[in-house]
Design an enzyme around this catalytic site. Structure first.
Site, short mmCIF file in Angstrom:
data_model
loop_
_atom_site.label_atom_id
_atom_site.label_comp_id
_atom_site.label_asym_id
_atom_site.label_seq_id
_atom_site.Cartn_x
_atom_site.Cartn_y
_atom_site.Cartn_z
N CYS A 1 50.93 34.77 50.41
CA CYS A 1 52.31 34.96 50.84
C CYS A 1 53.21 35.15 49.61
O CYS A 1 52.94 36.01 48.78
CB CYS A 1 52.74 33.79 51.72
SG CYS A 1 54.27 34.09 52.65
N GLN A 2 54.25 34.37 49.46
CA GLN A 2 55.14 34.52 48.31
C GLN A 2 54.39 34.32 47.00
O GLN A 2 54.74 34.93 45.98
CB GLN A 2 56.29 33.51 48.41
CG GLN A 2 57.35 33.65 47.35
CD GLN A 2 58.33 32.48 47.38
OE1 GLN A 2 57.94 31.33 47.59
NE2 GLN A 2 59.60 32.76 47.19
#
Length: 330
Positions: free
Chosen positions: A115-116
């Site tokens: 994800c991030q």
């Protein structure tokens, strides 16, 4: 929270660098292997990747023979509200990678970003290409302005200065409300009125459900300055895709990447739409060894689903274990 044994390598407040050893404690690192550093998002706790012995990406990678490390971003203290992207990437992450490279005789460090964390991995590799080996990204946003990106649509018009000035760090409960609001029927009524009652006679499945519940609501607060900078640069300006992102006055240019890249994403991800992740392909140089895999299901399925554990993850560990090509070819 986290089932696989681990050791603290270094404290980098508020972050901590962990090692998940397969060898006995105190043994020297295995020579000839590159360390694998796992990076997760700032907005959730990384033990999702080690949720239980049966559903653990960390344990699976360790058992495949990879030297696995995790940079846990931790829980920011009030004074950490002033830490920005420069502090997180050019200081904390950089120190962790230098530490691992020293432990492995100067070898480059492989990055697994989720994800991030995958966005951070790509940015760091563009800033310090010589220090990075292979890059794997899972459910990683790259283009933050794709049409189906509901979260991006919400974030684009927010006036965040007053919130950060008032609150300092952004409370986790506030962020959780935002994420739940994206799919309220599924995350609230359907989850508790339909799924939970069906687990009464299945204690193992009920434990897995409760582990997930604990993780969902165990989010850390988010540092005020890094929150402000990330939303402005990525969600509002889409600077990474447009080639105008700067971190600590240094330009982040994905065309500098020469590393092999494995990019996997979910086909029905409401947080990171498939198009937002697949955009990585068009931003890399043509000569890069790039592989892409679309996994049926939602955001968390890329990390937790049985299909991912039995298929994608095994392919990924084999790919990470390969030597670095020279030169890389697409």
């Amino acid at each position: 929270m986290g089932e696989t044994p681990r050791q603290v390598v270094r404290e980098l407040p508020p972050a901590t660098l962990y090692h998940y050893p397969s060898e006995p404690e105190g043994s020297a690192p295995t020579t000839g292997k590159r360390p694998l550093l796992v990076l997760y998002s700032l907005v959730n706790r990384p033990y999702l990747l080690d949720l239980s012995p049966q559903r653990s990406m960390i344990r699976s990678a360790r058992d495949a023979g990879l030297p696995v490390y995790l940079l846990d971003w931790g829980r920011p203290e009030p004074a950490d509200r002033f830490l920005g992207l420069d502090d997180y990437l050019n200081d904390t992450l950089h120190q962790a990678i230098v530490e691992l490279s020293k432990r492995y005789q100067g070898q480059p460090v492989d990055l697994l970003g989720v994800c991030q964390g995958g966005t951070f991995a790509l940015c760091y590799a563009a800033l310090e290409p010589a220090r990075v080996g292979r890059i794997a990204t899972l459910a990683t946003p790259v283009d933050f302005h794709t049409p189906e990106d509901t979260l991006s649509g919400l974030a684009r018009d927010l006036q965040l200065d007053l919130a950060v000035e008032t609150l300092g760090n952004i409370p986790a409960d506030l962020l959780n409300l935002v994420f739940i609001s994206l799919k309220p029927a599924e995350l609230l009524s359907r989850r508790y009125l339909e799924q939970l009652p069906q687990l009464r006679a299945r204690p193992d499945a009920l434990r897995e459900f409760l582990r997930m519940e604990r993780w969902m609501y165990d989010s850390p607060d988010l540092g005020g300055q890094v929150f402000l900078e990330f939303v402005r640069a990525f969600y509002q300006d889409n600077a990474l895709t447009r080639g105008r992102l700067r971190i600590g006055e240094r330009p982040v240019d994905l065309s500098r990447l020469h590393h092999p890249v494995y990019n996997a994403y979910a086909t029905r991800d409401h947080l990171v739409p498939a198009a937002a992740a697949a955009a990585l392909a068009r931003l890399l140089p043509a000569a890069v060894d790039y592989q892409e895999e679309a996994i049926p299901g939602g955001h968390l399925g890329v990390m937790l689903s049985r299909k991912a554990r039995q298929g994608l993850h095994q392919r990924l560990w084999q790919w990470l274990a390969q030597p670095l090509p020279s030169p890389a070819r697409r």
